[in-house]
Write a protein that holds these residues in place. Structure first.
Motif, short mmCIF file in Angstrom:
data_model
loop_
_atom_site.label_atom_id
_atom_site.label_comp_id
_atom_site.label_asym_id
_atom_site.label_seq_id
_atom_site.Cartn_x
_atom_site.Cartn_y
_atom_site.Cartn_z
N LEU A 51 0.74 -1.42 -0.02
CA LEU A 51 0.10 0.11 0.12
C LEU A 51 1.02 1.36 -0.15
O LEU A 51 0.46 2.11 -0.70
CB LEU A 51 -0.97 0.11 1.30
N ASP A 52 1.90 1.29 0.67
CA ASP A 52 2.65 2.58 0.91
C ASP A 52 3.43 2.64 -0.20
O ASP A 52 3.61 3.81 -0.67
CB ASP A 52 3.83 2.29 2.08
N VAL A 53 3.91 1.71 -1.02
CA VAL A 53 5.01 1.74 -2.20
C VAL A 53 4.04 2.43 -3.31
O VAL A 53 4.66 3.27 -3.86
CB VAL A 53 5.30 0.34 -2.70
N ILE A 54 2.84 1.99 -3.42
CA ILE A 54 1.94 2.79 -4.51
C ILE A 54 1.75 4.15 -4.28
O ILE A 54 1.48 4.96 -5.41
CB ILE A 54 0.77 1.88 -5.00
N ARG A 55 1.82 4.62 -3.02
CA ARG A 55 1.78 6.09 -2.66
C ARG A 55 2.97 6.74 -2.62
O ARG A 55 2.92 8.05 -2.48
CB ARG A 55 0.84 6.20 -1.29
N THR A 56 4.18 6.13 -2.36
CA THR A 56 5.29 6.77 -2.52
C THR A 56 5.60 7.55 -3.46
O THR A 56 5.82 7.01 -4.62
CB THR A 56 6.38 5.91 -2.06
N GLN A 69 8.63 0.71 -8.91
CA GLN A 69 8.24 0.38 -7.57
C GLN A 69 8.57 -1.04 -7.05
O GLN A 69 8.38 -0.97 -5.69
CB GLN A 69 6.44 0.30 -7.97
N ALA A 70 8.50 -1.79 -7.70
CA ALA A 70 9.04 -3.19 -7.48
C ALA A 70 10.29 -3.39 -6.54
O ALA A 70 10.46 -3.86 -5.53
CB ALA A 70 8.83 -4.21 -8.47
#
Length: 167
Positions: A51-56, A69-70
Motif C-alpha cells: 500500500l505504501d509503495v504505490i503512494r510513495t 516500484q517493485a
C-alpha cells in the motif's frame, strides 16, 4: 515463503488474517500455511508495504514504472524480514525512495537504506507507552521553552505542548 517477492507483482491486500491464518482469494488461499510467528509478522508487513509503495512519490515519473516500484517494495520487504525488532513501519518507504532513485543497482540501494536505518530505526519504534520520536519531541519542547518561552506557553495553551505537530 511468498513467491511474489522479486517477481515485480504487488501485494496490496492482506495475505494473512490478524490471527495469522492465510487469507483466501477467489476460494483459494494466497499461501498454503504460516510456519511461525516471524513469518506471519513479515507477511502482515507485506500488505502495508504494498500500500505504501504505490503512494510513495507518486507524482514522480520515476515511479510510473512498475519495475521501480517493485525495487522499492522488494528492498522494504527484505529489510522488514531482517529487522526482527521493528520490521516495517509506515514512513520507511519515504527514507528508502531516494536511494532507489539514486542507485540503479537494487543491492546498493538496499545496503544504503539498511545503513541509514541503523541511525533512524529508533524513530520508528512504537510501543504502548511511547513513540520512537517522543524523546526528540520532548527535546524540541525544552529548546523552544528555553529559546522562546512565549511561543512555548502559547503552544501549551493550544494543547500543542507535546509538539506532535512537529512530527
Amino acid at each position: 515463503m511468498v513467491p511474489v517477492i522479486g517477481s515485480g507483482k504487488f501485494i496490496t491486500t492482506p495475505i494473512i488474517t490478524d490471527d495469522g491464518q492465510p487469507v483466501e482469494l477467489e476460494g483459494e488461499p494466497v499461501i498454503s500455511s504460516v510456519p511461525d510467528k516471524k513469518v506471519a509478522q513479515w507477511m502482515y508487513f507485506l500488505h502495508q508495504i504494498g500500500l505504501d509503495v504505490i503512494r510513495t512519490d507518486s507524482s514522480l515519473a520515476f515511479y510510473e514504472s512498475e519495475t521501480n516500484q517493485a525495487k522499492l517494495r522488494d528492498i522494504l520487504a527484505v529489510y522488514s524480514w531482517m529487522d526482527d525488532d521493528i520490521g516495517y513501519v509506515q514512513g520507511m518507504n519515504d527514507i528508502c525512495s531516494p536511494m532507489v532513485i539514486l542507485f540503479e543497482n537494487e543491492a546498493d540501494a538496499f545496503w544504503c537504506f539498511e545503513r541509514a536505518m541503523r541511525r533512524l530505526r529508533d524513530n520508528f519504534r512504537c510501543e504502548t507507552t511511547s513513540m520512537g520520536v517522543q524523546s526528540q519531541l520532548i527535546t524540541l519542547s525544552q529548546v523552544i521553552k528555553t529559546v522562546d518561552p512565549k511561543l512555548h506557553q502559547h503552544l501549551e495553551e493550544l494543547v500543542g505542548g507535546e509538539y506532535l505537530f512537529a512530527f
